[in-house]
Design an enzyme around this catalytic site. Sequence first.
Site, short mmCIF file in Angstrom:
data_model
loop_
_atom_site.label_atom_id
_atom_site.label_comp_id
_atom_site.label_asym_id
_atom_site.label_seq_id
_atom_site.Cartn_x
_atom_site.Cartn_y
_atom_site.Cartn_z
N LYS A 1 0.86 -1.19 0.00
CA LYS A 1 0.00 0.00 0.00
C LYS A 1 0.89 1.24 0.00
O LYS A 1 1.75 1.37 0.87
CB LYS A 1 -0.89 -0.02 1.25
CG LYS A 1 -1.72 1.24 1.42
CD LYS A 1 -2.56 1.23 2.68
CE LYS A 1 -3.10 2.62 2.96
NZ LYS A 1 -3.77 2.72 4.26
N THR B 1 -6.00 3.60 10.89
CA THR B 1 -5.17 3.89 12.06
C THR B 1 -5.36 2.91 13.20
O THR B 1 -4.65 2.97 14.20
CB THR B 1 -5.49 5.30 12.57
OG1 THR B 1 -6.91 5.46 12.65
CG2 THR B 1 -4.89 6.35 11.68
P1 FAD Z 1 -11.80 -8.28 17.70
O1 FAD Z 1 -11.30 -8.64 16.36
O2 FAD Z 1 -13.28 -8.07 17.83
O3 FAD Z 1 -11.35 -9.42 18.69
C1 FAD Z 1 -11.96 -9.60 19.94
C2 FAD Z 1 -11.49 -10.90 20.55
O4 FAD Z 1 -12.04 -11.00 21.85
C3 FAD Z 1 -11.95 -12.13 19.77
O5 FAD Z 1 -10.93 -13.10 19.78
C4 FAD Z 1 -13.13 -12.64 20.59
O6 FAD Z 1 -13.32 -14.01 20.46
C5 FAD Z 1 -12.65 -12.27 21.99
N1 FAD Z 1 -13.74 -12.17 22.95
C6 FAD Z 1 -14.69 -11.21 23.06
N2 FAD Z 1 -15.53 -11.51 24.07
C7 FAD Z 1 -15.10 -12.67 24.61
C8 FAD Z 1 -15.56 -13.50 25.66
N3 FAD Z 1 -16.66 -13.22 26.37
N4 FAD Z 1 -14.87 -14.64 25.92
C9 FAD Z 1 -13.76 -14.98 25.22
N5 FAD Z 1 -13.28 -14.22 24.21
C10 FAD Z 1 -13.95 -13.09 23.91
N6 FAD Z 1 -8.10 -1.17 11.23
C11 FAD Z 1 -7.06 -0.88 10.44
O7 FAD Z 1 -5.95 -0.68 10.94
N7 FAD Z 1 -7.23 -0.82 9.10
C12 FAD Z 1 -8.43 -0.98 8.50
O8 FAD Z 1 -8.51 -0.94 7.28
C13 FAD Z 1 -9.55 -1.20 9.32
N8 FAD Z 1 -10.80 -1.32 8.80
C14 FAD Z 1 -11.85 -1.49 9.64
C15 FAD Z 1 -13.15 -1.46 9.13
C16 FAD Z 1 -14.24 -1.55 9.99
C17 FAD Z 1 -15.62 -1.47 9.45
C18 FAD Z 1 -14.03 -1.74 11.37
C19 FAD Z 1 -15.20 -1.89 12.31
C20 FAD Z 1 -12.75 -1.79 11.87
C21 FAD Z 1 -11.65 -1.64 11.03
N9 FAD Z 1 -10.37 -1.60 11.53
C22 FAD Z 1 -9.33 -1.33 10.72
C23 FAD Z 1 -10.12 -1.88 12.94
C24 FAD Z 1 -9.60 -3.29 13.09
O9 FAD Z 1 -10.56 -4.19 12.58
C25 FAD Z 1 -9.32 -3.60 14.55
O10 FAD Z 1 -8.52 -2.61 15.09
C26 FAD Z 1 -8.59 -4.89 14.69
O11 FAD Z 1 -9.21 -5.92 13.98
C27 FAD Z 1 -8.49 -5.27 16.14
O12 FAD Z 1 -9.69 -5.75 16.64
P2 FAD Z 1 -9.67 -6.35 18.10
O13 FAD Z 1 -8.67 -7.42 18.14
O14 FAD Z 1 -9.55 -5.22 19.06
O15 FAD Z 1 -11.13 -6.93 18.28
#
Ligand code: FAD
Length: 500
Positions: A80, A345
């Site tokens: 990118k 970001t």
């Molecule tokens: P999640 O992926 O939701 O992971 C949560 C984890 O917690 C999972 O493993 C789940 O199983 C676990 N969990 C939750 N509750 C429990 C429970 N009760 N018991 C056990 N386990 C549990 N970021 C970028 O940098 N670039 C992008 O282009 C980008 N595009 C995006 C587009 C959209 C529409 C959205 C919404 C977000 C985007 N993001 C992007 C953000 C990015 O997706 C997230 O920052 C990244 O995926 C991290 O997510 P996370 O790990 O915080 O949460």
Amino acid sequence: MSDQRVRSVVVVGGGTAGWMTAAALAKTLSAQGLKITLVESEAIGTVGVGEATIPPILTFNAMLGIDEPTFMRATKASFKLGIEFVDWGAVGETYHHPFGTFGLDLEGIKFHQVWRKFADLAGPIGDYNLTEAAARRWRFALPDPDPSKVMSSLRYAYHFDAGLYARFLRGFSEQRGVVRIEGRIGRVDQNAGTGFVEAVVLEDGRRVEGDFFVDCTGFRGLVIGQALKVPYQDWGRWLPNNRAVAIGCQLGGDGLTPFTRATAREGGWQWRIPLQHRIGNGYVYSSHHVDDQRALDTLLANLDGAPTDEPNFLRFTPGRRERAWEKNVCSIGLSAGFIEPLESTSIHMIQAGVTKLLALFPRNGVDPLEIDEYNRLTAEQVDRIRDFVILHFHATRRDDTDYWRYLSSMTVPDSLARRMELFAHRGRWFPSEYDLFHEPNWLAVLLGQGIVPEEWDPLVDSLPEDQVRQRLSHLSALIARTAEAMPDHAEFVARYCGAP
Ligand code: FAD
């Protein structure tokens, strides 16, 4: 300072945030005897989006010691070089926000000030940014480490499959001793006196104890929000987008472009992120202006190829946790906040969170001063990103829908209003130590969306015009030649990531 030494860390959640955190902790601290456990639930799953990154991700992967072609093969990545914005300033207009810088300062005078004076004959400012010149030609080559070469100015990041990245980092972490526990957490146990978290308890009764917890449970914020009740700041008045629908499609249309495309739509914007095996697409929109069905119809009508999966609808509240770190819990990833995906970001803020956590890691017990510093730095960084993202929506001449009329006329944070005014007047931009996006990034978006400074720096008038003209034409020709000489991006990726 609490007297509790931190010998064990529980990473709660296994999305991108959980596995990036676990990998970094395992790489840096497991050799010192830190026990790292990660709990995740396949039944709950991950958010399933997040495919575009920004250049600092290279530092994160390098810190882990990851080989680039191996990582790109495993995550189906492409390079990118920036973002192409379509229909943002006005319908029919397109500009690039490339990584890297524009031109070279002349006699200590900022390049964009010189460009402003000579804009009529200098051509678009993007002609002076090698990364943009390569992106526009769909070319790519790795930067030259020799700083005297123009190729050293190329900057890049990746598009990758976030699910595959998490899987890749899981393998990396497990090889370095991280223990993964599969199961759904039903309860968080806190000490009755201090409120510190002692364990997360799975629905089947298993209890996972730890000295320190990193909440990576995504939008749920299971520990930081639901258990510790740390409030969340809602930025919906500036960033009305609160829904997204995402879908993959077959590689088609423009194919493997070395840039993300962000196309403004009636009530939000659509992303197009090309990976080796498919294109990731999504429509981020405001539920106050567009309903789910209309968003889906718009998305499906604007795909480059046949869908490869089912649409994934997501809801979010743009904003951030008041305090990302509370007691013995640090939230990283979506549990700490989410602005909106426009400038990619979020994965970077995971990296920034992990890096700060490592710097302030509470080996000898948590220290309120260090917690405070972590929270202050995080808030400052996120607030500066927020301003930059709002700029894209506010600096528009679009007035074709209620959505755009609201955005162009809303009151923005003072910190942003000041920056916009200073730039519009004489092209001035002053850094803050917390900026993730620097002058070239702001230049690209401000100029790209039609905010051209009324005046230039009077110092430019002291430069001999003939020499300036000569240097501008020399530089733009050099950049064009260098970009032309690079291989086609798709060919480069195929060769670079081919069978080892
Ligand atoms: P999640 O992926 O939701 O992971 C949560 C984890 O917690 C999972 O493993 C789940 O199983 C676990 N969990 C939750 N509750 C429990 C429970 N009760 N018991 C056990 N386990 C549990 N970021 C970028 O940098 N670039 C992008 O282009 C980008 N595009 C995006 C587009 C959209 C529409 C959205 C919404 C977000 C985007 N993001 C992007 C953000 C990015 O997706 C997230 O920052 C990244 O995926 C991290 O997510 P996370 O790990 O915080 O949460």
